[in-house]
Design a protein around this motif. Structure first.
Motif, PDB file in Angstrom:
ATOM      1  N   SER A 199     -38.685  -3.092 -24.194  1.00 14.95           N
ATOM      2  CA  SER A 199     -39.862  -3.911 -23.957  1.00 14.95           C
ATOM      3  C   SER A 199     -39.833  -4.479 -22.535  1.00 14.95           C
ATOM      4  N   LEU A 200     -40.980  -4.959 -22.095  1.00 13.26           N
ATOM      5  CA  LEU A 200     -41.153  -5.428 -20.723  1.00 13.26           C
ATOM      6  C   LEU A 200     -41.369  -6.941 -20.693  1.00 13.26           C
ATOM      7  N   PRO A 201     -41.131  -7.569 -19.544  1.00 15.29           N
ATOM      8  CA  PRO A 201     -41.370  -9.017 -19.445  1.00 15.29           C
ATOM      9  C   PRO A 201     -42.857  -9.338 -19.579  1.00 15.29           C
ATOM     10  N   TRP A 202     -43.160 -10.495 -20.134  1.00 18.79           N
ATOM     11  CA  TRP A 202     -44.556 -10.903 -20.247  1.00 18.79           C
ATOM     12  C   TRP A 202     -45.192 -11.084 -18.874  1.00 18.79           C
ATOM     13  N   THR A 260     -39.261  13.177 -17.094  1.00 20.48           N
ATOM     14  CA  THR A 260     -38.042  12.488 -16.682  1.00 20.48           C
ATOM     15  C   THR A 260     -38.002  11.030 -17.132  1.00 20.48           C
ATOM     16  N   LEU A 261     -38.941  10.639 -17.977  1.00 19.08           N
ATOM     17  CA  LEU A 261     -39.008   9.234 -18.388  1.00 19.08           C
ATOM     18  C   LEU A 261     -37.802   8.821 -19.229  1.00 19.08           C
ATOM     19  N   VAL A 262     -37.442   9.639 -20.211  1.00 17.07           N
ATOM     20  CA  VAL A 262     -36.343   9.297 -21.123  1.00 17.07           C
ATOM     21  C   VAL A 262     -35.021   9.574 -20.429  1.00 17.07           C
ATOM     22  N   THR A 263     -34.218   8.539 -20.301  1.00 21.32           N
ATOM     23  CA  THR A 263     -32.934   8.669 -19.601  1.00 21.32           C
ATOM     24  C   THR A 263     -31.750   8.775 -20.559  1.00 21.32           C
ATOM     25  N   GLU A 264     -31.961   8.432 -21.821  1.00 23.84           N
ATOM     26  CA  GLU A 264     -30.882   8.552 -22.807  1.00 23.84           C
ATOM     27  C   GLU A 264     -31.497   8.836 -24.180  1.00 23.84           C
ATOM     28  N   SER A 265     -30.943   9.841 -24.856  1.00 21.32           N
ATOM     29  CA  SER A 265     -31.386  10.166 -26.209  1.00 21.32           C
ATOM     30  C   SER A 265     -30.219  10.776 -26.952  1.00 21.32           C
ATOM     31  N   LYS A 293     -29.061  20.392 -42.271  1.00 21.36           N
ATOM     32  CA  LYS A 293     -30.295  20.797 -41.596  1.00 21.36           C
ATOM     33  C   LYS A 293     -29.974  21.377 -40.221  1.00 21.36           C
ATOM     34  N   LYS A 294     -30.543  22.542 -39.938  1.00 19.61           N
ATOM     35  CA  LYS A 294     -30.356  23.145 -38.624  1.00 19.61           C
ATOM     36  C   LYS A 294     -31.213  22.440 -37.573  1.00 19.61           C
ATOM     37  N   HIS A 295     -32.421  22.030 -37.970  1.00 24.44           N
ATOM     38  CA  HIS A 295     -33.318  21.409 -37.006  1.00 24.44           C
ATOM     39  C   HIS A 295     -32.936  19.946 -36.797  1.00 24.44           C
ATOM     40  N   LYS A 296     -32.761  19.583 -35.542  1.00 25.31           N
ATOM     41  CA  LYS A 296     -32.459  18.208 -35.184  1.00 25.31           C
ATOM     42  C   LYS A 296     -33.542  17.689 -34.252  1.00 25.31           C
ATOM     43  N   VAL A 297     -33.739  16.384 -34.258  1.00 22.98           N
ATOM     44  CA  VAL A 297     -34.737  15.759 -33.401  1.00 22.98           C
ATOM     45  C   VAL A 297     -34.033  14.961 -32.314  1.00 22.98           C
ATOM     46  N   PHE A 298     -34.788  14.632 -31.284  1.00 23.48           N
ATOM     47  CA  PHE A 298     -34.263  13.798 -30.207  1.00 23.48           C
ATOM     48  C   PHE A 298     -34.733  12.357 -30.436  1.00 23.48           C
ATOM     49  N   ILE A 299     -33.790  11.477 -30.676  1.00 20.84           N
ATOM     50  CA  ILE A 299     -34.076  10.051 -30.853  1.00 20.84           C
ATOM     51  C   ILE A 299     -33.970   9.384 -29.488  1.00 20.84           C
ATOM     52  N   MET A 300     -35.086   8.856 -29.002  1.00 23.39           N
ATOM     53  CA  MET A 300     -35.070   8.209 -27.691  1.00 23.39           C
ATOM     54  C   MET A 300     -34.260   6.916 -27.739  1.00 23.39           C
ATOM     55  N   LYS A 301     -33.501   6.683 -26.673  1.00 21.29           N
ATOM     56  CA  LYS A 301     -32.689   5.473 -26.585  1.00 21.29           C
ATOM     57  C   LYS A 301     -33.083   4.589 -25.400  1.00 21.29           C
ATOM     58  N   ARG A 302     -33.227   5.194 -24.233  1.00 21.44           N
ATOM     59  CA  ARG A 302     -33.576   4.423 -23.033  1.00 21.44           C
ATOM     60  C   ARG A 302     -34.584   5.200 -22.190  1.00 21.44           C
ATOM     61  N   VAL A 303     -35.396   4.449 -21.466  1.00 23.03           N
ATOM     62  CA  VAL A 303     -36.351   5.058 -20.544  1.00 23.03           C
ATOM     63  C   VAL A 303     -36.216   4.424 -19.171  1.00 23.03           C
ATOM     64  N   ASP A 304     -36.734   5.128 -18.186  1.00 29.37           N
ATOM     65  CA  ASP A 304     -36.829   4.582 -16.830  1.00 29.37           C
ATOM     66  C   ASP A 304     -37.986   3.586 -16.828  1.00 29.37           C
ATOM     67  N   LEU A 305     -37.665   2.319 -16.854  1.00 25.56           N
ATOM     68  CA  LEU A 305     -38.695   1.290 -17.008  1.00 25.56           C
ATOM     69  C   LEU A 305     -39.634   1.208 -15.805  1.00 25.56           C
ATOM     70  N   GLU A 306     -39.158   1.560 -14.627  1.00 24.94           N
ATOM     71  CA  GLU A 306     -40.038   1.531 -13.453  1.00 24.94           C
ATOM     72  C   GLU A 306     -41.100   2.623 -13.554  1.00 24.94           C
ATOM     73  N   ILE A 313     -49.604   0.830 -15.306  1.00 21.83           N
ATOM     74  CA  ILE A 313     -50.463   0.362 -14.218  1.00 21.83           C
ATOM     75  C   ILE A 313     -51.579   1.379 -13.959  1.00 21.83           C
ATOM     76  N   ASN A 314     -51.196   2.654 -13.884  1.00 23.89           N
ATOM     77  CA  ASN A 314     -52.185   3.702 -13.604  1.00 23.89           C
ATOM     78  C   ASN A 314     -53.263   3.775 -14.685  1.00 23.89           C
TER      79      ASN A 314
END
Length: 317
Positions: A199-202, A260-265, A293-306, A313-314
């Motif tokens: 989450s981001l600062p208010w 390139t947004l997700v930096t850790e998963s 199960k052979k199929h695995k998913v990617f659980i997002m952990k961290r993103v590039d907040l900038e 903003i865009n």
């Protein structure tokens, strides 16, 4: 161009995600499919059209989807985003439902993917009913999906709707189960706890809403009710990592837009609990490999907040 389908239950959080996708220069939104969830199906459809109007993009086709879960009782987000899902700020000139496509959502999803094999990314920020119905209609189409991004579920049994359940999965556990069993394309999941921890600062939210554009004024108006709700002491305590501006649905959308947004998963097999007094709808992570199960998913952990901030903003420029 990245080709996206957005599956939404348009409340304020979906509106933020839709506007983010619309603003991305290298993204083509093939269509938007609507579901029950944050509000009634009709409201979700009206809200989607209203967001597109605010962005001058009513050229994008919108499809009516499922008005209720496959089996369980209906769950709506109550007054969290306002009774209408969009902050109870009516627009007398809002587009009408006659602008909806005649094709239904599940069929539209299948057709878009079959017409663009290997090119379409599906972003789901609603209960997964439309996606479950689509794979029932055409079991083979998921092999042609480029990727699936989901906002939903949880990774530590922390609930925001029930003791152990996140809203989108609790609103249709059977659909979530089917999707995680039958969609074998690369799958990325933005869970409730993940969104809280990123989450981001208010203070950023204030800056974001004060850009002085028509889009920022629109968002400030429709978000005012939700902001009051999320800034209550009770809700802020639910945010796992402490107080912050948590715009859940935009995380999955941002990850689909920016590679390139997700930096850790982490990659792990998952399923959904369909029974249990307190655990129905909870996503289960199989670290021991007991599900086979052979199929695995990617659980997002961290993103590039900038990068994430810039996408937000865009969206309102």
């Amino acid at each position: 161009m990245k080709k996206l389908i957005l599956d939404v239950d348009t409340g304020v959080d979906d509106a933020q995600a839709i506007m983010m996708a619309l603003a991305a220069p290298d993204v083509e939104i093939l269509g938007i499919t609507c579901s029950h969830g944050n509000t009634t199906l009709d409201n979700a459809c009206k809200n989607t059209l209203r967001v597109l109007k605010a962005c001058n993009r009513l050229d994008i086709p919108v499809y009516r989807g499922c008005l209720e879960p496959l089996l369980g009782r209906k769950h709506h987000a109550g007054d969290f985003h306002g009774k209408d899902g969009l902050g109870d700020t009516p627009d007398p000139d809002a587009p009408g439902l006659e602008l909806l496509q005649k094709e239904k959502a599940a069929k539209a999803i299948v057709q878009f993917v079959n017409q663009n094999p290997g090119e379409v990314t599906l972003v789901a920020t609603a209960p997964l009913t439309n996606l479950a119905l689509a794979v029932k209609l055409n079991p083979g189409f998921t092999k042609k999906l480029k990727a699936l991004y989901i906002m939903g579920g949880n990774m530590e049994s922390r609930g925001n709707t029930t003791v152990c359940g996140e809203f989108n999965f609790v609103a249709d556990p059977e659909a979530a189960y089917i999707v995680l069993e039958r969609y074998l394309c690369p799958t990325y999941i933005a869970t409730w706890e993940f969104s809280c921890r990123n989450s981001l600062p208010w203070a950023f939210c204030d800056t974001w809403l004060k850009q002085g554009t028509d889009k920022s004024r629109f968002m400030e108006k429709i978000y005012a009710h939700t902001r009051k709700m999320v800034q209550t002491e009770r809700y802020q305590k639910e945010l796992v990592s402490g107080p912050g501006f948590n715009t859940c649905d935009t995380y999955a959308t941002a990850a689909a837009i920016e590679d390139t947004l997700v930096t850790e998963s982490e990659e792990v097999a998952v399923t959904v609990e369909l029974d249990g007094t307190h655990t129905r709808g909870m996503m289960v992570l199989d670290y021991m490999g007991l599900l086979k199960k052979k199929h695995k998913v990617f659980i997002m952990k961290r993103v590039d907040l900038e990068k994430f901030k810039q996408l937000l903003i865009n969206a309102l420029k």
